[in-house]
Scaffold this motif. Structure first.
Motif, PDB file in Angstrom:
ATOM      1  N   GLU A  54       7.714  -8.922   1.782  1.00  0.00           N
ATOM      2  CA  GLU A  54       7.843  -7.573   2.511  1.00  0.00           C
ATOM      3  C   GLU A  54       6.887  -7.673   3.762  1.00  0.00           C
ATOM      4  O   GLU A  54       5.816  -8.313   3.622  1.00  0.00           O
ATOM      5  N   SER A 114       4.698  -5.392  -2.670  1.00  0.00           N
ATOM      6  CA  SER A 114       4.872  -4.590  -1.917  1.00  0.00           C
ATOM      7  C   SER A 114       3.675  -4.395  -0.660  1.00  0.00           C
ATOM      8  O   SER A 114       2.619  -4.679  -0.704  1.00  0.00           O
ATOM      9  N   GLU A 116       2.784  -1.674   0.501  1.00  0.00           N
ATOM     10  CA  GLU A 116       2.065  -0.324   0.348  1.00  0.00           C
ATOM     11  C   GLU A 116       0.549  -0.637   0.121  1.00  0.00           C
ATOM     12  O   GLU A 116       0.218  -1.410  -0.420  1.00  0.00           O
TER      13      GLU A 116
END
Length: 293
Positions: A204, A253, A255
């Protein structure tokens, strides 16, 4: 590998290192915020050559720090190496004293050392680098009124196959993003190319931190996303533009959250990250990298 290495935690930050009074400081040093840049992102040939010179110092400093990344070294020692190299070349380390946002303290070191799950803006401290760690070094040099900005990812020791793949893919993603930066295209195409390549390899691309215009200002306000941000970011790439391309790719991720030091950004899931960055100029024929040793 990442399950063996404990999570990165805050270490002890040493006092600010000295900068001789003969070294010119950026305008923001000693202030609570950097001045808003009003000069645009297209520069003349003389300005571009000055940025190239600062970029060369930054690139050489990055390589010198990289040679010292071995198991057992502290990130504070890496800062010392970078700090002294930049000063020895008559430049100022741009991150030293860069104002924090929302009344947070200024950045206290000459470079960022972001280890493993730290995405960016890691503060050099007493943290010891372990075998297999990914260490991101982000260093910028300011000389003759302009900045040259770059970043690289280094593996301490051998490293795992997954870490090596992440580093290799991130570097290739940056280079593909740079290649896509052709006159007449919107800057968003850079992020589209980077994200597509990252996704193909199962990674990602970080969205909250972007590339930026650079030159007389450390950050001009121009945003270079590393993901497909359409319909946002419609600035058109033009000859004479100078900006950074600096993707950060995550194994898991993207995030993230920020530590209470006001700077260090880490992934929520603890997944590891690699980053590369170049400062580039756009010519009539396409992009040219300015941060070369």
């Amino acid at each position: 590998m990442s399950a063996v290495r404990e999570s990165i935690t805050k270490g002890v930050v040493s006092p600010w290192r000295h900068v001789p009074s003969t070294i010119s400081r950026p305008e923001y040093v000693g202030r609570t915020r950097a001045a808003r840049w009003q000069g645009g992102d297209i520069h003349d040939a003389e300005m571009i050559e000055r940025i190239r010179a600062s970029g060369r110092i930054a690139a050489q400093a990055l390589a010198e720090v990289g040679r010292h990344i071995v198991p057992g070294v502290t990130t504070d020692e890496l800062d010392r190496v970078g700090h002294e190299f930049v000063l020895d070349h008559g430049a100022y380390p741009s991150t030293l004293g860069y104002p924090g946002s929302a009344a947070r303290p200024p950045f206290p070191k000459a470079l960022c050392t972001s280890v493993n799950e730290v995405i960016c803006h890691g503060i050099p401290d007493s943290t010891v680098v372990h075998e297999g760690d990914i260490v991101k070094i982000d260093i910028t040099a300011f000389k003759d009124g302009v900045h040259g900005d770059n970043c690289g990812s280094f593996i301490a020791g051998e490293g795992s196959e997954s870490a090596r793949q992440l580093v290799e893919v991130t570097h290739e993603a940056m280079m593909r993003g740079i290649k896509a930066a052709k006159p007449g295209r919107e800057v968003n195409v850079i992020g589209r190319v980077i994200e597509k390549y990252a996704t193909r390899h199962g990674f990602e691309s970080v969205r909250n931190y972007t590339g930026h215009g650079v030159g007389p200002a450390f950050h001009t306000g121009l945003v270079i996303p590393h993901y497909d941000a359409a319909p946002l970011h419609t600035d058109v790439i033009a000859p004479g533009m100078v900006f950074t391309v600096e993707p950060m790719l995550c194994m898991g991720s993207e995030e993230s959250h920020e530590w209470d030091d006001g700077w260090t950004v880490v992934t929520d899931d603890g997944s590891w990250v690699a980053q590369f960055e170049h400062t580039i100029v756009i010519t009539e024929d396409g992009p040219e990298v300015l941060t070369l040793p």
